[in-house]
Scaffold this motif. Structure first.
Motif, short mmCIF file in Angstrom:
data_model
loop_
_atom_site.label_atom_id
_atom_site.label_comp_id
_atom_site.label_asym_id
_atom_site.label_seq_id
_atom_site.Cartn_x
_atom_site.Cartn_y
_atom_site.Cartn_z
N VAL A 1 0.85 -1.18 0.00
CA VAL A 1 0.00 0.00 0.00
C VAL A 1 0.89 1.23 0.00
O VAL A 1 1.91 1.28 0.70
CB VAL A 1 -0.92 0.03 1.24
CG1 VAL A 1 -1.76 1.30 1.26
CG2 VAL A 1 -1.81 -1.20 1.27
N ALA B 1 -3.58 3.85 -2.08
CA ALA B 1 -4.11 2.70 -2.82
C ALA B 1 -3.20 1.48 -2.69
O ALA B 1 -1.98 1.60 -2.55
CB ALA B 1 -4.28 3.06 -4.29
N SER B 2 -3.81 0.31 -2.75
CA SER B 2 -3.06 -0.95 -2.78
C SER B 2 -2.46 -1.16 -4.16
O SER B 2 -2.93 -0.59 -5.16
CB SER B 2 -3.96 -2.12 -2.42
OG SER B 2 -4.50 -1.97 -1.11
N LYS C 1 3.15 -5.62 2.08
CA LYS C 1 2.40 -6.77 2.58
C LYS C 1 3.12 -8.08 2.30
O LYS C 1 3.10 -9.00 3.11
CB LYS C 1 1.01 -6.80 1.94
CG LYS C 1 0.10 -5.66 2.35
CD LYS C 1 -1.28 -5.82 1.72
CE LYS C 1 -2.24 -4.71 2.16
NZ LYS C 1 -3.58 -4.86 1.53
#
Length: 305
Positions: A46, A110-111, A156
């Motif tokens: 992200v 935003a991812s 992530k």
């Protein structure tokens, strides 16, 4: 190891370098087997709302002094009037001519899913399933063995993939060294020096020990991992154990990387790219060290210092 005893065989080739989940940035890790045409690196994360910039560096080594060459520098910048991406190469301490892409396929808040695909002559990058850019190599891809992620980014997952897992040639595994082993330190240790150990934990492991000895064969500092109780600790010359409060990151038949950074009066420790604190030793004690010893149920592939 008793005379004539053989090391456990290497694992089957389907056991690849494991992904890293939620690593702390800055994050630096070994790319086992290095980069070659047909490999792909996946980065999922992200972009923070207040992000200014981040960078993904494919490095030729992991030293701090001197700074390693960076074969591929991928650098999104969000803080300018027109957000853009810079790609570049650092060679012998000097940046080459920038390659700039004015359109930025990443947004604050935003991812994203970025794929770095390595071909014979260039790297291609896709963002969220769409082709974004390609960058021609300026240094040999075979020199790249380290991934570095820095800046304003929440990661992530990082994954290392083969496009064709059945392709012939190449191996994820470099040649191993027998353990226990001993490495001389004729000049001792000094601030800024980095010791890097890379290897594989064998099946049914018992322990792993890294010891630093002085000229009298005294052991001022030992790092010991115990698989029985899943603890990692510094051990003093008098046998006192100082537990390292961190998740136990050694797993059977999985790669590991231990990094010791020497600083004024002590050693900082990182395991698999995660900083795990430091231990005090004293500058004079560092300078008197003359030997590095490694033992345990591991296969070593690299001892760099």
């Amino acid at each position: 190891m008793s005379p004539g005893e053989k090391l456990d065989p290497l694992p089957d080739t389907f056991i690849l370098q494991p992904p890293a989940f939620h690593p702390v940035v800055p994050y630096i890790t070994t790319i086992f087997g290095g980069l070659r045409a047909g490999k792909m690196v996946m980065l999922q994360g992200v972009v923070p709302l207040d992000a200014r910039r981040f960078q993904v560096d494919f490095q030729c080594g992991c030293s701090l002094h001197p700074r390693p060459d960076i074969a591929i520098h991928f650098n999104p910048r969000f803080h300018t009037a027109k957000p853009h991406v810079i790609c570049n190469t650092l060679h012998l301490g000097r940046w080459q001519a920038e390659a700039r892409w004015p359109r930025l396929a990443l947004q604050r808040g935003a991812s994203f899913l970025i794929l770095f695909l390595f071909g014979n002559e260039e790297m291609k990058v896709s963002v969220n399933g769409q082709h974004f850019l390609q960058y021609r190599y300026r240094l040999p891809l075979s020199r790249v063995d380290t991934l570095g992620i820095f800046g304003d980014i929440l990661v992530k997952a990082v994954g290392f993939l083969n496009i064709n897992p059945f392709s012939e040639g190449g191996s994820e595994y470099p040649v191993g060294h027998e353990v226990p082993c001993s490495c001389p330190l004729p000049r001792g240790l000094w601030p800024g020096q980095v010791i890097v150990l890379r290897g594989l934990v064998l099946q049914e492991p018992k322990d792993f020990t890294l010891s630093l000895l002085d000229e009298t064969a005294r052991v001022p500092v030992t790092l010991r991992a115990s698989f029985a109780d899943r603890t990692l600790a510094w051990v003093s010359p008098w046998g006192q154990r100082k537990l390292i409060s961190a998740p136990f990151l050694f797993y059977p038949q999985r790669f590991f990387e231990v990094l010791l950074l020497c600083h004024e009066g002590g050693l900082k420790l990182a395991l698999n790219g995660q900083g795990l604190g430091a231990t005090s030793l004293g500058q004079q004690a560092l300078e008197r060290l003359r030997e590095l010893r490694i033992s345990g149920t591991v296969q070593l592939y690299c001892v760099h210092y």
